[in-house]
Structure formats: structure tokens, C-alpha cells
Scaffold this motif. Structure first.
Motif, PDB file in Angstrom:
ATOM      1  N   LYS A   1      26.893  48.617 -14.102  1.00  0.00           N
ATOM      2  CA  LYS A   1      26.486  47.034 -14.441  1.00  0.00           C
ATOM      3  C   LYS A   1      27.652  46.319 -14.916  1.00  0.00           C
ATOM      4  CE  LYS A   1      21.809  48.714 -15.699  1.00  0.00           C
ATOM      5  NZ  LYS A   1      21.079  48.798 -16.819  1.00  0.00           N
ATOM      6  N   LEU A   2      28.517  46.793 -15.496  1.00  0.00           N
ATOM      7  CA  LEU A   2      29.486  46.038 -16.223  1.00  0.00           C
ATOM      8  C   LEU A   2      30.446  45.319 -14.879  1.00  0.00           C
ATOM      9  CD1 LEU A   2      31.185  47.867 -18.897  1.00  0.00           C
ATOM     10  CD2 LEU A   2      29.986  45.752 -19.009  1.00  0.00           C
ATOM     11  N   SER A   3      30.740  46.208 -13.888  1.00  0.00           N
ATOM     12  CA  SER A   3      31.283  46.046 -12.626  1.00  0.00           C
ATOM     13  C   SER A   3      30.668  44.819 -11.789  1.00  0.00           C
ATOM     14  CB  SER A   3      31.515  47.263 -11.823  1.00  0.00           C
ATOM     15  OG  SER A   3      32.150  46.767 -10.601  1.00  0.00           O
ATOM     16  N   HIS A   4      29.300  44.908 -11.824  1.00  0.00           N
ATOM     17  CA  HIS A   4      28.514  43.905 -11.081  1.00  0.00           C
ATOM     18  C   HIS A   4      28.674  42.779 -11.857  1.00  0.00           C
ATOM     19  CE1 HIS A   4      24.976  42.186  -9.187  1.00  0.00           C
ATOM     20  NE2 HIS A   4      24.403  42.007 -10.348  1.00  0.00           N
ATOM     21  N   HIS A   5      28.396  42.908 -13.034  1.00  0.00           N
ATOM     22  CA  HIS A   5      28.455  41.268 -13.823  1.00  0.00           C
ATOM     23  C   HIS A   5      30.019  40.677 -13.667  1.00  0.00           C
ATOM     24  CE1 HIS A   5      24.306  41.414 -15.016  1.00  0.00           C
ATOM     25  NE2 HIS A   5      24.446  42.647 -15.701  1.00  0.00           N
ATOM     26  N   ALA A   6      30.822  41.571 -14.033  1.00  0.00           N
ATOM     27  CA  ALA A   6      32.228  40.774 -13.723  1.00  0.00           C
ATOM     28  C   ALA A   6      32.363  40.207 -12.373  1.00  0.00           C
ATOM     29  CB  ALA A   6      33.183  42.177 -14.104  1.00  0.00           C
ATOM     30  N   GLU A   7      31.953  40.884 -11.451  1.00  0.00           N
ATOM     31  CA  GLU A   7      32.204  40.553 -10.283  1.00  0.00           C
ATOM     32  C   GLU A   7      31.665  39.391  -9.639  1.00  0.00           C
ATOM     33  OE1 GLU A   7      31.446  41.755  -5.318  1.00  0.00           O
ATOM     34  OE2 GLU A   7      31.231  43.235  -6.923  1.00  0.00           O
ATOM     35  N   LEU A   8      30.190  39.133 -10.309  1.00  0.00           N
ATOM     36  CA  LEU A   8      29.744  38.046 -10.061  1.00  0.00           C
ATOM     37  C   LEU A   8      30.221  36.708 -10.972  1.00  0.00           C
ATOM     38  CD1 LEU A   8      25.762  39.136 -10.616  1.00  0.00           C
ATOM     39  CD2 LEU A   8      27.014  38.219  -8.616  1.00  0.00           C
ATOM     40  N   LEU A   9      30.700  37.072 -11.986  1.00  0.00           N
ATOM     41  CA  LEU A   9      31.232  36.124 -12.991  1.00  0.00           C
ATOM     42  C   LEU A   9      32.558  35.544 -12.323  1.00  0.00           C
ATOM     43  CD1 LEU A   9      30.376  37.460 -16.486  1.00  0.00           C
ATOM     44  CD2 LEU A   9      29.480  35.181 -15.385  1.00  0.00           C
ATOM     45  N   SER A  10      33.252  36.641 -11.699  1.00  0.00           N
ATOM     46  CA  SER A  10      34.353  36.286 -11.023  1.00  0.00           C
ATOM     47  C   SER A  10      34.399  35.388  -9.727  1.00  0.00           C
ATOM     48  CB  SER A  10      35.158  37.492 -10.647  1.00  0.00           C
ATOM     49  OG  SER A  10      36.390  37.179  -9.842  1.00  0.00           O
ATOM     50  N   ASP A  11      33.327  35.570  -9.034  1.00  0.00           N
ATOM     51  CA  ASP A  11      32.864  34.902  -7.762  1.00  0.00           C
ATOM     52  C   ASP A  11      32.612  33.523  -8.424  1.00  0.00           C
ATOM     53  OD1 ASP A  11      33.395  37.096  -6.240  1.00  0.00           O
ATOM     54  OD2 ASP A  11      30.949  37.643  -6.056  1.00  0.00           O
ATOM     55  N   ILE A  12      31.632  33.067  -9.446  1.00  0.00           N
ATOM     56  CA  ILE A  12      31.204  32.022  -9.778  1.00  0.00           C
ATOM     57  C   ILE A  12      32.514  31.215 -10.273  1.00  0.00           C
ATOM     58  CG2 ILE A  12      30.110  30.684 -11.726  1.00  0.00           C
ATOM     59  CD1 ILE A  12      28.135  33.081 -11.629  1.00  0.00           C
ATOM     60  N   TYR A  13      33.405  31.975 -10.974  1.00  0.00           N
ATOM     61  CA  TYR A  13      34.835  31.423 -11.408  1.00  0.00           C
ATOM     62  C   TYR A  13      35.738  30.936 -10.302  1.00  0.00           C
ATOM     63  CZ  TYR A  13      39.607  31.199 -13.437  1.00  0.00           C
ATOM     64  OH  TYR A  13      40.796  30.855 -13.878  1.00  0.00           O
ATOM     65  N   ASN A  14      35.538  31.723  -9.092  1.00  0.00           N
ATOM     66  CA  ASN A  14      36.360  31.089  -7.972  1.00  0.00           C
ATOM     67  C   ASN A  14      35.703  30.123  -7.188  1.00  0.00           C
ATOM     68  OD1 ASN A  14      38.407  33.080  -8.260  1.00  0.00           O
ATOM     69  ND2 ASN A  14      37.359  34.701  -6.770  1.00  0.00           N
ATOM     70  N   ALA A  15      34.374  29.861  -7.242  1.00  0.00           N
ATOM     71  CA  ALA A  15      33.656  28.850  -6.737  1.00  0.00           C
ATOM     72  C   ALA A  15      33.661  27.567  -7.355  1.00  0.00           C
ATOM     73  CB  ALA A  15      32.061  29.344  -6.314  1.00  0.00           C
ATOM     74  N   GLY A  16      34.502  27.620  -8.386  1.00  0.00           N
ATOM     75  CA  GLY A  16      34.607  26.265  -9.194  1.00  0.00           C
ATOM     76  C   GLY A  16      33.254  26.160 -10.138  1.00  0.00           C
ATOM     77  N   PHE A  68      26.723  41.189 -19.619  1.00  0.00           N
ATOM     78  CA  PHE A  68      28.082  41.785 -19.460  1.00  0.00           C
ATOM     79  C   PHE A  68      28.158  42.439 -21.099  1.00  0.00           C
ATOM     80  CE2 PHE A  68      32.613  42.272 -20.244  1.00  0.00           C
ATOM     81  CZ  PHE A  68      32.880  42.771 -19.038  1.00  0.00           C
ATOM     82  N   GLN A  69      28.086  41.394 -22.100  1.00  0.00           N
ATOM     83  CA  GLN A  69      28.207  41.861 -23.475  1.00  0.00           C
ATOM     84  C   GLN A  69      27.282  42.858 -24.006  1.00  0.00           C
ATOM     85  OE1 GLN A  69      27.776  37.917 -25.052  1.00  0.00           O
ATOM     86  NE2 GLN A  69      30.143  37.685 -25.402  1.00  0.00           N
ATOM     87  N   ARG A  70      25.810  42.832 -23.687  1.00  0.00           N
ATOM     88  CA  ARG A  70      25.278  43.995 -23.951  1.00  0.00           C
ATOM     89  C   ARG A  70      25.629  45.231 -23.237  1.00  0.00           C
ATOM     90  NH1 ARG A  70      19.894  40.777 -22.835  1.00  0.00           N
ATOM     91  NH2 ARG A  70      19.767  39.183 -24.586  1.00  0.00           N
ATOM     92  N   THR A  71      25.879  45.037 -22.150  1.00  0.00           N
ATOM     93  CA  THR A  71      26.230  46.557 -21.292  1.00  0.00           C
ATOM     94  C   THR A  71      27.447  47.099 -22.033  1.00  0.00           C
ATOM     95  OG1 THR A  71      25.286  45.628 -19.390  1.00  0.00           O
ATOM     96  CG2 THR A  71      26.482  47.391 -19.388  1.00  0.00           C
ATOM     97  N   ALA A  72      28.474  46.290 -22.570  1.00  0.00           N
ATOM     98  CA  ALA A  72      29.736  46.757 -23.074  1.00  0.00           C
ATOM     99  C   ALA A  72      29.314  47.268 -24.512  1.00  0.00           C
ATOM    100  CB  ALA A  72      30.646  45.414 -23.076  1.00  0.00           C
ATOM    101  N   ARG A  73      28.505  46.779 -25.094  1.00  0.00           N
ATOM    102  CA  ARG A  73      28.174  47.122 -26.643  1.00  0.00           C
ATOM    103  C   ARG A  73      27.339  48.569 -26.330  1.00  0.00           C
ATOM    104  NH1 ARG A  73      26.758  41.611 -27.435  1.00  0.00           N
ATOM    105  NH2 ARG A  73      28.616  40.531 -28.512  1.00  0.00           N
ATOM    106  N   ARG A  74      26.396  48.616 -25.352  1.00  0.00           N
ATOM    107  CA  ARG A  74      25.864  49.720 -25.155  1.00  0.00           C
ATOM    108  C   ARG A  74      26.866  50.952 -24.623  1.00  0.00           C
ATOM    109  NH1 ARG A  74      21.850  47.848 -21.996  1.00  0.00           N
ATOM    110  NH2 ARG A  74      23.093  48.187 -20.092  1.00  0.00           N
ATOM    111  N   LEU A  75      27.675  50.687 -23.918  1.00  0.00           N
ATOM    112  CA  LEU A  75      28.628  51.623 -23.545  1.00  0.00           C
ATOM    113  C   LEU A  75      29.432  52.255 -24.479  1.00  0.00           C
ATOM    114  CD1 LEU A  75      30.155  53.241 -21.184  1.00  0.00           C
ATOM    115  CD2 LEU A  75      31.635  51.361 -20.788  1.00  0.00           C
ATOM    116  N   ALA A 124      36.447  45.785 -20.968  1.00  0.00           N
ATOM    117  CA  ALA A 124      35.186  45.152 -21.325  1.00  0.00           C
ATOM    118  C   ALA A 124      35.180  44.425 -22.533  1.00  0.00           C
ATOM    119  CB  ALA A 124      33.808  45.932 -20.964  1.00  0.00           C
ATOM    120  N   ARG A 125      35.592  44.853 -23.533  1.00  0.00           N
ATOM    121  CA  ARG A 125      35.805  44.471 -24.964  1.00  0.00           C
ATOM    122  C   ARG A 125      36.498  43.106 -25.144  1.00  0.00           C
ATOM    123  NH1 ARG A 125      36.552  49.073 -29.588  1.00  0.00           N
ATOM    124  NH2 ARG A 125      34.262  49.317 -29.914  1.00  0.00           N
ATOM    125  N   SER A 126      37.484  42.946 -24.032  1.00  0.00           N
ATOM    126  CA  SER A 126      38.287  41.612 -24.329  1.00  0.00           C
ATOM    127  C   SER A 126      37.151  40.665 -24.058  1.00  0.00           C
ATOM    128  CB  SER A 126      39.167  41.793 -23.113  1.00  0.00           C
ATOM    129  OG  SER A 126      39.905  43.008 -22.930  1.00  0.00           O
TER     130      SER A 126
END
Length: 190
Positions: free
Chosen positions: A129-144, A159-166, A67-69
Motif C-alpha cells: 500500500k505504501l508503494s502504491h500510494h507513493a507511486e500515485l502521488l509521484s505520478d500526480i506530482y509529475n503530471a503537474g 500513506f500516513q495511516r499505512t506508515a503508522r500502522r507499519l 515513509a516516516r519522512s
């Protein structure tokens, strides 16, 4: 006082002293046994706990590193520098690692104590939550991504907030785990 009465008093004093010494010795022996049993019990609880804590923290750290990436993401536009981070393959890696964290959560919750389980529960939710947001962003990325700029910003921020909290929770869990593992039972029961 005659000699007979003195002998009876002496015998009585000797009997009371012997009985008192026997009770004191029994109590002392029982307390020493209790301490030895408690020390052995703590040792037997410490060793598996240490491995369970190590495993959970390791999995959570691997997820955090994935997630830090994405933490450098400052530009939320579709063409921003961070957008390519959320590829389907990375979203899948994050989902897989999040699932491993959720599975390891059961072990750490059972190993306890309560404070550790509570921190781990928060980390399990953050993994989801990280998994959920990454999946949604990936879906948006795939949709154009046309017309999704607002959603991208929202999910990237989450995603960023959750990564920092983790990350913060990992530090908190490490600190509390050290306390639990170093507890010798002298001050309180864990």
C-alpha cells in the motif's frame, strides 16, 4: 507360614520390585532423552528464526523510515510543504524496499509460528500500500497536479495511516518474536 512359602513370596516381591524399578528407570531415561531432543530441536529452530526475524524487521524498519519522512505532511494542498516529498526517486526507493519486504515475507511465513506469519502478512500488505500510494502521488506530482488536490489529500492520508500502522506492526512483531525466541518449551509448543 513355612519357610518355602516365605521364600517364594520374597522372590516374587523382589521380582516385582525389580521389574517396577526397571520400568521407572526406562520411563525416566526416555523422558530425559525426549527433553534433550526437544531442547536441541528448539535450538536448531531458534537460530535460523532469529536471523529471518532480524532481516524482515530490518527491511520493514527501513521502509518505515523512508515513509516516516512524509509523516510531517499536514498541508494537503498542491503547494503545501509536504508535496515535494513524493518525488519519482523516492517513490522508486519505496517501491524497491516494499518489494524486498514482500520477498522476505516468504521466509518469515515459513519460519513461523502462525502468529508471527499473520503479523508479517499485514506488514507485507502495508508495504504494498505504501508503494502504491507513493507511486500515485509521484505520478500526480509529475503530471503537474492541476485539479488533483482531492486525490492528493486522499492518498497522502492513506500513506500516513499505512506508515503508522507499519510502525505499530514492527513493534508488535518485535515483541512477539522475542516471546517466540525466548520460549523454552516449558509452557506450550511453538
Amino acid at each position: 507360614m513355612d519357610a518355602g512359602l516365605a521364600a517364594v513370596c520374597g522372590a516374587l516381591a523382589g521380582a516385582v520390585a525389580t521389574t517396577g524399578a526397571a520400568f521407572a528407570a526406562g520411563w525416566w531415561q526416555r523422558e530425559n532423552s525426549r527433553l534433550a531432543v526437544r531442547a536441541e530441536h528448539r535450538k536448531q529452530r531458534r537460530e535460523p528464526r532469529q536471523e529471518i526475524y532480524r532481516s524482515f524487521i530490518s527491511l520493514a524498519s527501513e521502509l518505515r523510515d523512508l515513509a516516516r519522512s512524509g509523516e510531517f505532511l499536514g498541508d494537503y494542498s498542491i503547494d503545501g510543504q509536504g508535496w515535494n516529498f513524493f518525488t519519482p526517486s523516492l517513490a522508486e526507493e519505496i517501491a524497491t524496499k516494499a518489494q524486498e519486504v514482500r520477498q522476505a515475507w516468504v521466509d518469515i511465513s515459513l519460519a513461523g509460528p502462525k502468529e508471527i506469519a499473520e503479523i508479517a502478512s499485514g506488514m507485507r500488505m502495508d508495504a504494498q500500500k505504501l508503494s502504491h500510494h507513493a507511486e500515485l502521488l509521484s505520478d500526480i506530482y509529475n503530471a503537474g497536479a492541476e485539479g488533483y488536490d482531492g486525490r492528493v489529500k486522499k492518498h497522502m492520508t492513506q500513506f500516513q495511516r499505512t506508515a503508522r500502522r507499519l510502525n505499530d506492526s514492527i513493534g508488535e512483531l518485535l515483541s512477539r518474536a522475542r516471546e517466540v525466541l525466548d520460549d523454552d518449551g516449558a509452557s506450550k509448543t511453538v
